[in-house]
Scaffold this active site. Sequence first.
Site, PDB file in Angstrom:
ATOM      1  N   ASN A  92     -33.665  86.297  98.893  1.00 23.53           N
ATOM      2  CA  ASN A  92     -33.523  85.045  98.559  1.00 23.53           C
ATOM      3  C   ASN A  92     -34.390  83.937  99.597  1.00 23.53           C
ATOM      4  O   ASN A  92     -34.452  82.791  99.165  1.00 23.53           O
ATOM      5  CB  ASN A  92     -32.130  84.670  98.307  1.00 23.53           C
ATOM      6  CG  ASN A  92     -31.737  83.332  98.314  1.00 23.53           C
ATOM      7  OD1 ASN A  92     -31.902  82.648  97.207  1.00 23.53           O
ATOM      8  ND2 ASN A  92     -31.209  82.648  99.384  1.00 23.53           N
ATOM      9  N   TYR A 158     -46.329  77.001  97.920  1.00 23.84           N
ATOM     10  CA  TYR A 158     -44.974  77.505  97.161  1.00 23.84           C
ATOM     11  C   TYR A 158     -45.163  77.893  95.600  1.00 23.84           C
ATOM     12  O   TYR A 158     -44.592  78.811  95.108  1.00 23.84           O
ATOM     13  CB  TYR A 158     -44.119  76.089  97.143  1.00 23.84           C
ATOM     14  CG  TYR A 158     -42.537  76.454  96.889  1.00 23.84           C
ATOM     15  CD1 TYR A 158     -41.719  77.160  97.541  1.00 23.84           C
ATOM     16  CD2 TYR A 158     -42.118  75.848  95.705  1.00 23.84           C
ATOM     17  CE1 TYR A 158     -40.474  77.291  97.229  1.00 23.84           C
ATOM     18  CE2 TYR A 158     -40.632  76.017  95.079  1.00 23.84           C
ATOM     19  CZ  TYR A 158     -39.995  76.895  96.052  1.00 23.84           C
ATOM     20  OH  TYR A 158     -38.664  77.115  95.728  1.00 23.84           O
TER      21      TYR A 158
HETATM   22  N1  LIG Z   1     -33.091  74.419  96.203  1.00 22.21           N
HETATM   23  C1  LIG Z   1     -33.824  74.499  95.132  1.00 22.21           C
HETATM   24  O1  LIG Z   1     -33.749  73.354  94.222  1.00 22.21           O
HETATM   25  C2  LIG Z   1     -34.378  75.701  94.718  1.00 22.21           C
HETATM   26  C3  LIG Z   1     -35.163  75.530  93.606  1.00 22.21           C
HETATM   27  C4  LIG Z   1     -35.698  76.785  93.298  1.00 22.21           C
HETATM   28  C5  LIG Z   1     -35.990  77.751  94.198  1.00 22.21           C
HETATM   29  N2  LIG Z   1     -35.049  77.808  95.624  1.00 22.21           N
HETATM   30  C6  LIG Z   1     -35.357  78.822  96.189  1.00 22.21           C
HETATM   31  O2  LIG Z   1     -34.193  79.411  96.456  1.00 22.21           O
HETATM   32  C7  LIG Z   1     -34.126  80.078  97.956  1.00 22.21           C
HETATM   33  C8  LIG Z   1     -33.006  79.558  98.982  1.00 22.21           C
HETATM   34  O3  LIG Z   1     -33.256  77.808  98.960  1.00 22.21           O
HETATM   35  P1  LIG Z   1     -32.359  76.771  99.312  1.00 22.21           P
HETATM   36  O4  LIG Z   1     -32.341  75.719  98.427  1.00 22.21           O
HETATM   37  O5  LIG Z   1     -30.910  77.605  99.583  1.00 22.21           O
HETATM   38  O6  LIG Z   1     -32.543  76.700 100.944  1.00 22.21           O
HETATM   39  P2  LIG Z   1     -31.786  76.568 102.252  1.00 22.21           P
HETATM   40  O7  LIG Z   1     -32.934  75.846 103.266  1.00 22.21           O
HETATM   41  O8  LIG Z   1     -30.915  75.730 102.073  1.00 22.21           O
HETATM   42  O9  LIG Z   1     -31.436  77.918 102.760  1.00 22.21           O
HETATM   43  C9  LIG Z   1     -32.527  78.818 102.900  1.00 22.21           C
HETATM   44  C10 LIG Z   1     -32.268  79.894 104.023  1.00 22.21           C
HETATM   45  O10 LIG Z   1     -33.436  80.736 104.254  1.00 22.21           O
HETATM   46  C11 LIG Z   1     -33.605  81.104 105.762  1.00 22.21           C
HETATM   47  N3  LIG Z   1     -34.869  81.426 105.902  1.00 22.21           N
HETATM   48  C12 LIG Z   1     -35.907  80.719 105.967  1.00 22.21           C
HETATM   49  N4  LIG Z   1     -36.883  81.325 106.507  1.00 22.21           N
HETATM   50  C13 LIG Z   1     -36.428  82.587 107.028  1.00 22.21           C
HETATM   51  C14 LIG Z   1     -37.123  84.103 107.387  1.00 22.21           C
HETATM   52  N5  LIG Z   1     -38.282  83.913 107.673  1.00 22.21           N
HETATM   53  N6  LIG Z   1     -36.286  84.935 107.607  1.00 22.21           N
HETATM   54  C15 LIG Z   1     -34.862  84.758 107.195  1.00 22.21           C
HETATM   55  N7  LIG Z   1     -34.376  83.753 106.664  1.00 22.21           N
HETATM   56  C16 LIG Z   1     -35.090  82.636 106.448  1.00 22.21           C
HETATM   57  C17 LIG Z   1     -33.012  79.762 106.294  1.00 22.21           C
HETATM   58  O11 LIG Z   1     -32.720  79.884 107.561  1.00 22.21           O
HETATM   59  C18 LIG Z   1     -31.938  79.335 105.371  1.00 22.21           C
HETATM   60  O12 LIG Z   1     -30.781  79.743 105.658  1.00 22.21           O
HETATM   61  C19 LIG Z   1     -35.503  79.835  98.346  1.00 22.21           C
HETATM   62  O13 LIG Z   1     -36.278  80.937  98.306  1.00 22.21           O
HETATM   63  C20 LIG Z   1     -35.952  78.711  97.660  1.00 22.21           C
HETATM   64  O14 LIG Z   1     -37.400  78.655  97.274  1.00 22.21           O
HETATM   65  C21 LIG Z   1     -34.495  76.692  95.733  1.00 22.21           C
END
Ligand SMILES: NC(=O)c1ccc[n+]([C@@H]2O[C@H](COP(=O)([O-])OP(=O)(O)OC[C@H]3O[C@@H](n4cnc5c(N)ncnc54)[C@H](O)[C@@H]3O)[C@@H](O)[C@H]2O)c1
Length: 252
Positions: A92, A158
């Site tokens: 994730n 992205y």
């Molecule tokens: N929030 C949204 O609206 C949304 C929508 C579609 C997809 N997503 C996807 O969901 C996933 C989680 O997003 P979120 O909104 O919870 O983000 P967030 O920023 O709240 O959490 C992301 C986490 O990933 C960790 N991370 C980043 N790079 C890393 C690495 N190289 N190794 C290990 N950990 C790492 C960060 O430290 C953080 O804890 C992502 O893949 C994002 O693209 C989010």
Amino acid sequence: MSRLRLADSKLIVTGAANGIGRSAALRFAEEGAAVLVADRDARGGEETCRQIREAGGQAFFHETDVSQEASVRDMVAKAVSALGGLTGAFNNAGFSEPPSAFDESDFSTWQAVLAVDLTGVFLCMKHELAFMKQQGRGSIVNTSSVAGLVCAPGRVAYTAAKHGVLGLTKHAAREFARHGIRVNAICPGMIDTPGLRGSIDDAGFAALSERTAPGRLGQPREVGDVAAWLLSEDASYVSGETIVVDHAGLTR
Ligand SMILES: NC(=O)c1ccc[n+]([C@@H]2O[C@H](COP(=O)([O-])OP(=O)(O)OC[C@H]3O[C@@H](n4cnc5c(N)ncnc54)[C@H](O)[C@@H]3O)[C@@H](O)[C@H]2O)c1
């Protein structure tokens, strides 16, 4: 009669120090799973573990950078030793670049997004699948995005990375179907996480909420609920599938 959906499951959750990953890790633990919380953010990861343990669950933190193969290899080894095995994973971790025109995009930003959002998922799958193949069972869920299906305007890296995650998912689902392994993807729409909040101000957040079909953003737990189902035996004949979690956002 109620039962725990993930009883006896041993799961890795990447990006579990925050947002969707943290919420999913808590949800999986509620359903009976032991969880390896993997993230490069040690403080946030330890806090996720604290919340899981406080709720009576079992969790271990492992500092991980999913873009580095040695780090991912260690993560899987740690999961197997700390949890006593590995039955599933929620890959994730990810982030998006700030908006820019395609022809003005910065090459190092492109590389950084691809390294985590696409190569990171590839590396996690590679090492998880190698272990799961030996034991003849496993379930993997990858976080893509609605940007894996349509373009996220201004975010070419992205968009490309999240489309790629769906390709990895289908490829592995087919290749490992006869090894007792299922592989699926989730495409969240706008979810209210620190990652998203950090990229917009309050007015932007309100405008974003208004633009969604139900008039509100999704909650991280609503993504974790779907991931928990996909990881569980309740989804035993579901593989190679993409589930959109965006409350009718893609219907227009
Ligand atoms: N929030 C949204 O609206 C949304 C929508 C579609 C997809 N997503 C996807 O969901 C996933 C989680 O997003 P979120 O909104 O919870 O983000 P967030 O920023 O709240 O959490 C992301 C986490 O990933 C960790 N991370 C980043 N790079 C890393 C690495 N190289 N190794 C290990 N950990 C790492 C960060 O430290 C953080 O804890 C992502 O893949 C994002 O693209 C989010």
